[in-house]
Each structure stands twice: as structure tokens, then as C-alpha cells.
Design a protein around this motif. Structure first.
Motif, PDB file in Angstrom:
ATOM      1  N   GLN A 100       0.822  -1.254  -0.042  1.00  0.00           N
ATOM      2  CA  GLN A 100       0.197   0.066  -0.077  1.00  0.00           C
ATOM      3  C   GLN A 100       0.652   1.422   0.057  1.00  0.00           C
ATOM      4  O   GLN A 100       1.787   1.334   0.484  1.00  0.00           O
ATOM      5  CB  GLN A 100      -0.673  -0.076   1.317  1.00  0.00           C
ATOM      6  N   ARG A 104      -1.975   5.097   3.068  1.00  0.00           N
ATOM      7  CA  ARG A 104      -3.006   3.946   3.289  1.00  0.00           C
ATOM      8  C   ARG A 104      -2.730   2.903   4.202  1.00  0.00           C
ATOM      9  O   ARG A 104      -3.683   2.288   4.683  1.00  0.00           O
ATOM     10  CB  ARG A 104      -3.350   3.382   1.906  1.00  0.00           C
ATOM     11  N   ASP A 378      -2.032  -1.214  -3.609  1.00  0.00           N
ATOM     12  CA  ASP A 378      -1.723  -0.050  -4.696  1.00  0.00           C
ATOM     13  C   ASP A 378      -0.586  -0.633  -5.623  1.00  0.00           C
ATOM     14  O   ASP A 378      -0.358   0.003  -6.671  1.00  0.00           O
ATOM     15  CB  ASP A 378      -1.252   1.137  -3.845  1.00  0.00           C
ATOM     16  N   ASP A 468      -8.467   9.631  -1.491  1.00  0.00           N
ATOM     17  CA  ASP A 468      -8.274   7.904  -1.089  1.00  0.00           C
ATOM     18  C   ASP A 468      -7.635   7.602   0.139  1.00  0.00           C
ATOM     19  O   ASP A 468      -8.333   6.966   0.852  1.00  0.00           O
ATOM     20  CB  ASP A 468      -7.595   7.436  -2.526  1.00  0.00           C
ATOM     21  N   ALA A 469      -6.599   8.249   0.290  1.00  0.00           N
ATOM     22  CA  ALA A 469      -5.751   8.124   1.508  1.00  0.00           C
ATOM     23  C   ALA A 469      -6.693   8.396   2.808  1.00  0.00           C
ATOM     24  O   ALA A 469      -6.460   7.456   3.890  1.00  0.00           O
ATOM     25  CB  ALA A 469      -4.565   8.652   1.584  1.00  0.00           C
TER      26      ALA A 469
END
Length: 623
Positions: A100, A104, A378, A468-469
């Protein structure tokens, strides 16, 4: 939205959407699919050095450093030329372990409790362990020193490590100096003879031997402390550099790397002699940009001139000609070497694919023969590129940030990396720059004004990355006490919370008085400069607790030098006298189950005057 932005967005969210639709238990799924094939699985050896930059090795063009074994490895490996990590230690390790982006993964700093890897994350060690691998770590973990954040809680069945982020940091065993130290073997202190680099490699070889004798594949994570400060190496490695005319700081830094190089060569020879029939996937990388700055801190006079003169007519530029060093989001802070060799991998070639540390998670699993499709990560597997089955992984944007603060902030330094561009923002605060990286690898010519459309795309990438994070927030990881079966919990100032700045925490090596060497700092004799700060705890079992507090750790046996000790926990203050030359004070208090904030210090009076922080605390549930 431009075509580039559409491709980046489609790539990023296509991965996430497909992963979310798939199973969310990769360790179990992979174990079920592959444990029966463990007999054919290769050994995996992952070496990661600490604070060694892209230019701190011979094969990238440094004519001063001596790394013949790593250079030979490079000649036989796939050499990644555009590989990136985080600019500092713990975030890189979190991304590597989880696949990740570090935010994240829940790790964005090296101290303040922000280096604790959440237990919800599935580490690569857990996946490989579930697939029948013996898993071991040797050297530096830096993702938590307490249960349930230790490496043995996160998939490693055998651990030989120092505490914290470097030998001699606050969580380490008291008095460690990189020579004849005491390290933690599966959480128990054990004394060793010799330099730390030799200890890690020796113990790793024993571990691989044991796994081979048991008929098991092994995952060996050699996460070295060198060449992290303080810069110390055996004299026989320092002397040749001094004789060559290098300044002492540079000689010691390079000596640590040459020592590593010798052990890399010896380990490769050792692996050739294994007779268990398994192939070996061998990886060498570093964790962030170089910590050796070519500036006046380490030189007298002009450092660039001194270094270039030493290099003769080679045309060499310090730091591989890159801008920035460790902690920077310029290229020199996060572009690092990566070498991979193993079965089916064409060696002796450069791979120019834009890639990152979190790509190694699916890459190594695939090279180990495991199925990696549909994982919520990711990273992208580089195995097809390594095997010559593909030339690229698709157009992508990689975001690098420096979040050395208590709470993440989108205004912190950040960079967006694409095949063509490097966008750098907030370094310094409020700045914004764009570099055409192929034509300007030193990042000297800002072309932002000529490409407003690219700037708009990069800003959009940053906004998407941050959303997103931050989607699930940035939860604080608390240290449990009173967990059945765990026993006494040792707290150190490394995990103090609410620090107003990084410098408010005594994170740097400090088990000896200040030494006459560059790259060495000490908090000893400066204890009163640090304000007492709290720990965030979770009390697992209510009841009576014994809490013993120290300025210096228990093995130091150094008098506290104050008359009283104060403890604030669960909203109540407790005060006890400190007798004579005692090194500690002891409290017995009742704690309620749930979250707690604990603050403790020594003082001249019962009111807490002239505070001296308790940097070490031992918490024991009283049965």
C-alpha cells in the motif's frame, strides 16, 4: 480531463475496484492455493539498507565508493533505474510490507506513534507464512516495538532486531553502539559479539540453513541498520578511505557500505552452496535517499569541489547528480537502487519502468509462485517485466510525500511522478514546480509556466490521492497494556504523542555521552530540554497495575536526580517520593478498561516543578 489524466485515473481505480470485488483475505486464499506447492517454492532474500542513496554504490557511477560485490550482483540482475520509495524509514517499510501507499498503510512518520503498522494490514510475511514459508527478519523493523505491532506479531516467526529506527535509539537495548551489542531475539534480549552488520548476516545464514534442513522455503528480510547514523564501521573498512584522502565523515559512511558489500558477496557464495535444490530470488534495495549530504556540515571548504577532485576526471557528480537527499520529495530523496535476480529473470539489463516499493509485494509473491490477482493493494506486479513478458506496467502516477508531522496534512511536501514529469509542491511551503525528468534529471529547470495543462493534471492526481488516503481517516494506533499472556509492557519516548515537532521527541541515538564524530547526536545531558509528553494506551483488562518510571532505561541504573515522580492517568494525578539515588519510582494504580492517556515525569516538588521527563515506563498488570 486530458488523456493522461484519464489513463492514470483508470489505472488507479481499476486496480482498486477489481480488488474490492475480490476476496479480502489474501493470506488465506493464497495459502489454500499454494501450500501444496511449497516444495517447489524458491527461497526469497530481500536486503534493504538504511539511508543509502542511488549514488552510494559503484555500479551507478560513483568512482569513490568500493562495492565490488553489489556491482557484480548488478551485472547479473535486472537493474531498475526509475524505482522509488518514501523519503524516510518507517513509511517505506510499511509500503513494502503491505503493498500500500504508506498513508493508506497507516504509517507516515518514524516517531510519535505514527510508525506503528496497523494490525489490520496483511503483511507480505503473513502471506508467505501462510503459504508454508519460514519467515525471518534481521536488523531493523521500525514499525512498532510493542505487542501487537512487533514483527513476530506481523508474520515473522523468527526475529533478530534492534529497537526503534536505529541502533542506539531510545527503544533499543541500553548501551548499544553497533559493536558487541544486545539485540532482541523473538523479543528476548540476547548478547552478541561483533559489528551489527555481521550479526544480521550471520543470523540470517543460520535461519536459511535451518529452513533448508526442514525442507521449507524461506523469506529472509535483511533490513540493515547501516549506513544509518551514527556512522561507525570496523577500522579495517574506514582506513582505506582515509588513506585515499576522503574526509572522515565520508570515509565512515562509505566504510559502512563497503562492509555491507562484503557481506552481500559472502551471502551469495553461501547461497550457492545450499543443496536443497531450491532457486533463490535475491533482491537488493535501499529505504530512502542518501543521508550523506554534500554540504558544509561534513566538510570544510567547498564540498562539491572536494568530492569532484577526489573523483579525478570521472565526471562524477555527488548523489548521482540528483537534487535533494533523505526526507526530500525531490528525486534524490526517494529514487533508490533496486536489483532483482532469480529464476526466469533476465539479468544484466536496465529496466526503466517507473516503479515503487509497494510493487514488490505482488512481485515477490508472484515470483514465489503465488496468485496475486484481485488483491486490494496499490502495488503492481513487476514479474511480467522481469520475465520479459511485458515492457511496461501501464501508465501510472506515483505520489511521494513527506509527512513528518503528528497528523497528515495535504500541505506537506509532495511529488507526483510519471514517466515524463516530476511535479513537486510545498517544498518549500507553498511552492509548485514541474520538471521534464528525461531532459532535466537534476530538476534544475522549472517548466510549470509552460505547461499549465500538466499542472492541472498533477493537482488532480494529488486531490485524488489525498481523498483516497483520507477516506477512512488516519486512526491513531494505541499501545495495549494488560493483554492476557503478554506480560510487562515497556514504553519508550519514541512513541510519545502530541509532540509539537519532531525535535520534541528524543528519537536519535543517545546511549552514550556526545561523541567526537559527525553523524552522532545524543539526548543524554539534554534530558531537561524535552517536555514530558503522553502515551496513548488501551487498557485491555481493568484492575490494579504497577507502573515503574525511569528517566533512563532500567539497565542504565542511573539516578533520576529528582525528589518526586508524578503520574497522570485516567484523569487522576499520583505523586510518590524518589528515595536517595534511586533510578526509578513505582506507582500502583487502578485502571479502567478502555483508552487512556498517560503522562509521567520527575520533579523537584510534589507540584511537578522543574520537570524531567520519564522516557521509559514499565507497565505490569497485578494479578
Amino acid at each position: 480531463m486530458t488523456d493522461l489524466m484519464k489513463k492514470i485515473t483508470a489505472f488507479t481505480f481499476g486496480l482498486v475496484i477489481s480488488a474490492c470485488a475480490a476476496s479480502e483475505q489474501p493470506a488465506d486464499a493464497i495459502s489454500a492455493q499454494t501450500s501444496e506447492n511449497a516444495g517447489e517454492a524458491p527461497h526469497v532474500v530481500l536486503i534493504m539498507t538504511d539511508d543509502q542513496g542511488y549514488g552510494d554504490v559503484g555500479y551507478t557511477g560513483n568512482p569513490l565508493i568500493r562495492t565490488p560485490h553489489i556491482d557484480a550482483l548488478a551485472g547479473e540482475s535486472a537493474r531498475f533505474t526509475d524505482f522509488h520509495v518514501d523519503p524516510t524509514c518507517s513509511p517505506t517499510r510499511a509500503a513494502l510490507m503491505t503493498g500500500q501507499n504508506s498513508l493508506r498503510a497507516g504509517v507516515w512518520h518514524t516517531i510519535m506513534g505514527r510508525s506503528l503498522l496497523p494490525t489490520e494490514q496483511v503483511t507480505i510475511a503473513e502471506v508467505l507464512q501462510g503459504a508454508g514459508y519460514a519467515t525471518g527478519i534481521f536488523g531493523k523493523w521500525h514499525l512498532g516495538d510493542n505487542y501487537p505491532f512487533r514483527p513476530e506479531d506481523q508474520g515473522f516467526e523468527h526475529t533478530v532486531i534492534h529497537g526503534g529506527g536505529g541502533v542506539g535509539q531510545t527503544p533499543d537495548y541500553w548501551g548499544n553502539t553497533q559493536f558487541d551489542d544486545t539485540y532482541f531475539v523473538n523479543s528476548e534480549p540476547v548478547g552478541f559479539t561483533g559489528n551489527s552488520t555481521d550479526v544480521w548476516f550471520d543470523e540470517a545464514e543460520k535461519f536459511i540453513t535451518g529452513a533448508a534442513e526442514e525442507g521449507r522455503p524461506s523469506f529472509t528480510y535483511l533490513s540493515l541498520n547501516a549506513p544509518h547514523r551514527p556512522w561507525r564501521a570496523p577500522d579495517e573498512y574506514i582506513a582505506p578511505y582515509l588513506e585515499a584522502g576522503l574526509p572522515a565523515p565520508m570515509a565512515k559512511f562509505y566504510a559502512m557500505i563497503t562492509h555491507i558489500d562484503d557481506r552481500v558477496g559472502a551471502l551469495r557464495e553461501y547461497l550457492l552452496k545450499l543443496e536443497d535444490g531450491r532457486d533463490v530470488v535475491f533482491i537488493f534495495m535501499t529505504d530512502n535517499g542518501s543521508a550523506f549530504h554534500f554540504n558544509e556540515t561534513y566538510y570544510q571548504g567547498n564540498p562539491e569541489t572536494v568530492s569532484i577532485q577526489l573523483a579525478g576526471d570521472s565526471g562524477w557528480q555527488p548523489n548521482a547528480g540528483m537534487r535533494g537527499y533523505k526526507a526530500s520529495v525531490y528525486e534524490g530523496g526517494h529514487r533508490v537502487p533496486l536489483l532483482i535476480s532469480g529464476p526466469g529473470i533476465e539479468g544484466g539489463r536496465d529496466i526503466d519502468v517507473l516503479s515503487a516499493h509497494y510493487d514488490l509485494y505482488p512481485t515477490l509473491l508472484e515470483l514465489a509462485g503465488l496468485e496475486v490477482s484481485g488483491m486490494d493493494i496499490d502495488g503492481v506486479s513487476l514479474a511480467p517485466v522481469l520475465r520479459g513478458e511485458a515492457e511496461a506496467v501501464g501508465e501510472r502516477a506515483i505520489v511521494v510525500t513527506n509527512q513528518r508531522v503528528f497528523d497528515p496534512d495535504p500541505g506537506r511536501p509532495v511529488a507526483v511522478l510519471t514517466e515524463d514529469w516530476r511535479y513537486v509542491a510545498n517544498e518549500p511551503t507553498g511552492s509548485e514546480a514541474l520538471f521534464a525528468i528525461a531532459e532535466d534529471p537534476a530538476q534544475q529547470s522549472d517548466v510549470a509556466s509552460a505547461h499549465p495543462e500538466v499542472i492541472a493534471e498533477m493537482r488532480a492526481v494529488i486531490e485524488t490521492w489525498w481523498d483516497d488516503a483520507a477516506a477512512t481517516g488516519f486512526p491513531t494506533q494505541r499501545l495495549p497494556v494488560g493483554t492476557p499472556g503478554v506480560g510487562t509492557v515497556r514504553l519508550t519516548a519514541m512513541d510519545w504523542m502530541e509532540a509539537p515537532s519532531t525535535d520534541a521527541v528524543p528519537w536519535f541515538p543517545g546511549f552514550q555521552p556526545p561523541a567526537a564524530e559527525i553523524g552522532y547526536e545524543s539526548w543524554l545531558q539534554r534530558e531537561e530540554e524535552f517536555p514530558p509528553l503522553p502515551w496513548y494506551l488501551t487498557v485491555e483488562t481493568p484492575g490494579s497495575y504497577e507502573i515503574e518510571v525511569f528517566v533512563h532505561d532500567a539497565p542504565a541504573a542511573m539516578p533520576a536526580g529528582k525528589d518526586h515522580a508524578i503520574l497522570e492517568v485516567d484523569g487522576q494525578r499520583h505523586v510518590v517520593p524518589v528515595h536517595g539515588h534511586a533510578s526509578s519510582a513505582r506507582f500502583t494504580v487502578d485502571l479502567n478498561a478502555g483508552d487512556a492517556r498517560m503522562l509521567t515525569w520527575f520533579a523537584d516538588t510534589p507540584d511537578g516543578d522543574n520537570p524531567l521527563p520519564a522516557m521509559y515506563v514499565y507497565v505490569t498488570k497485578v494479578d
